[in-house]
Design a protein around this motif. Sequence first.
Motif, short mmCIF file in Angstrom:
data_model
loop_
_atom_site.label_atom_id
_atom_site.label_comp_id
_atom_site.label_asym_id
_atom_site.label_seq_id
_atom_site.Cartn_x
_atom_site.Cartn_y
_atom_site.Cartn_z
N PRO A 1 -7.46 -5.87 -6.44
CA PRO A 1 -6.14 -5.43 -6.89
C PRO A 1 -5.00 -5.86 -5.95
CG PRO A 1 -7.39 -3.59 -6.00
CD PRO A 1 -8.33 -4.75 -6.06
N LEU A 2 -5.33 -6.21 -4.72
CA LEU A 2 -4.28 -6.60 -3.79
C LEU A 2 -3.64 -7.93 -4.16
CD1 LEU A 2 -5.99 -5.70 -0.41
CD2 LEU A 2 -4.14 -4.47 -1.50
N GLY B 1 0.01 -9.18 -5.29
CA GLY B 1 1.16 -9.35 -4.42
C GLY B 1 1.83 -8.03 -4.10
N LEU B 2 3.09 -8.15 -3.71
CA LEU B 2 3.76 -6.97 -3.18
C LEU B 2 3.99 -5.92 -4.24
CD1 LEU B 2 6.15 -8.90 -0.89
CD2 LEU B 2 4.32 -7.36 -0.20
N LEU C 1 1.12 -3.92 -4.14
CA LEU C 1 1.12 -3.03 -2.99
C LEU C 1 1.94 -1.78 -3.27
CD1 LEU C 1 1.58 -5.22 0.20
CD2 LEU C 1 -0.36 -3.81 -0.44
N ARG D 1 0.22 0.53 -5.66
CA ARG D 1 -1.17 0.79 -5.40
C ARG D 1 -1.55 2.27 -5.30
NH1 ARG D 1 -5.74 -0.73 -4.02
NH2 ARG D 1 -6.56 0.22 -2.17
N ARG D 2 -0.79 2.98 -4.50
CA ARG D 2 -1.14 4.39 -4.28
C ARG D 2 -1.20 5.15 -5.60
NH1 ARG D 2 -3.13 5.05 0.76
NH2 ARG D 2 -2.67 2.99 1.53
N ARG E 1 -4.12 4.28 -7.85
CA ARG E 1 -5.39 4.81 -7.41
C ARG E 1 -5.60 6.22 -7.97
NH1 ARG E 1 -8.81 3.87 -2.24
NH2 ARG E 1 -9.63 2.09 -3.36
#
Lengths: 439, 160
Positions: free
Chosen positions: A55-56, A59-60, A63, A66-67, A70
């Motif tokens: 998933p990274l 790119g930004l 990011l 992401r949290r 999740r």
Amino acid sequence: MNTEHVSSFTLDLLHLDALTGDERERVKQHLAGCVRCRLDLEAARSGREQFARGPLARGLFGLAQRRRRRRLWLVLSPALALAALLLILRLASPGQPRGDQGPPAAQPQEVTQPTALDSGPVKSLPVIDGDACSQAIQYTGEAVQLGIEGQVALRIELDEKGGLRSIRVLEGLGHGLDENVVNAFKTMKECRFTPAYGPDGKPMPYAFTYRFTFELPGSVALSAQLRCPASVPDARVRAIDVAGGVDATITASDADGVAEIRKRSRVLADAVGSGSAATMDMDGCVAYAPNARLTLSEIPSGVRLSWRTEDVADVQKLQAELKRRMHAPEVIPGTPEVRGYFDKKVIRNVVRRHLNEVKSCYAQELMKKADLSGRVMIQFTISGTGQVMFSVVQESNLNNPSVELCIAGAVRRWEFPEPRGGGMIIVSYPFVLQATGAE
Amino acid sequence: MRDQERLAALYAKFGPVIFARCRRLLGDDAAAEDATHETFLRIHRHLESTPREALAWIYRIATNLCLNELRDRKRRAEPRDDLPEAIGANVEVALADRDLAERLIRRADPKISAVAWLCYVDGMDQEEVAEVLGLSRRTVVNHLSKFNRNALKFVRRVGG
């Protein structure tokens, strides 16, 4: 730099192209002669590649999201697991009792819904009618004959209407199955996804990994029941064409073997019933002729299985199948040599689970060259995460590069449990390839 | 916007390297993703220096972060019971077995473990370790000898 080996720091500098010309030369020279450092290099490379799959890699934006994602994933994953379970149960439940089961239909079963939350947060995931779609996807004859089972992993991108933007095979099974799946998703209306809906409730484009499972119904259960060559090591299978069908005898040289063969044959006969389709299983594969009858009789040193049918086409099919089966590929895994902390039993279990892949590598070439047999030793390296980083042919007397490379390539895809305490494990695994019936 | 692009370029260049590093340390994709995220956010300002300096930052921050994570993990794989017998007086030779080294390092003091990991598992020499961790060569030597003494004691206690 360490006098003996190249440090991971230096290997990363090499990757970033940040070494001076001299340093680079020295590193490259060392790498050419040092297996351990090449393994390190390979590990770093596979780590970077894994980044691209994870998933990274988005790119930004990824990011930043992401949290949140999740947490969404945590909420969704039990639901998805439940949905998958229900789907499996639903697919499994219509199975009739073995006694009156007809010929095993070469029907793939589909057990997954999209499970990779890859394109950011969504309110609902794309959905597909699994039953309808698996009806639409067919096995190929070749795959049925070779007993190919397993999963095809696909990378699918949908547009905001649920239309297919792109589809790519990540891991395939070969033998025409991958093409069948891809074509079905491209053309069949049964295999259409609903679009994903974003947090705002609007449909959105979506990309995910999708696994489609091919399974030969019945083959698993039946293959466990009569594996004479495997369960009775010195069993002999002979088959004779007779008018209206085929007779096969399975014999063993000692009393225990004979008892085992008889026991397994009775289980088989009970399982397929008489009067329905004749099913025979000699080496983990199932052959069938829809209208043949099976009778079982005991002979002094084993059993005789007789198939009779009035249908001429069936007779021919049965006889052809039997001839082919008499030269069925057989792969006997040997005793592995393991360097590192890893239980041999664990390795053996994984190898056994994937033995069909090795068999399929062998089967393809066996069709071209009937007397092909030999021993192939594969050396592979299991990384700290359980993935195979390296897999090479260590030695072989088969003299057939395509089988050897095919096996090494198959091993490369296997996954092992994580080695306890991390660290790398180097395994040398011998496989003996021979054709059943060849004497 | 220019800032964003710059950051994206740095991320594209160093993200995979950071991730590979964390994955190597943690042996677990999900944890490595978290650590990568954390590492990148902490050091993105430093990534614009020369690649060599940038990589040194990555090694410093990611290594510390991941070793902390390893220490915090309660359910980390237990060392197997069969530690090599007679490790002998020469710890350096024994630690050439990187599997053993990793297991010992997880028990060490945080400051010391980073040094030991870079040296024994990553195979860096003392100068490289000093450069990466921003320590003096002298400190690196001291940390290493302390680690060796403790490792020897530990192995003797368990194996002896």
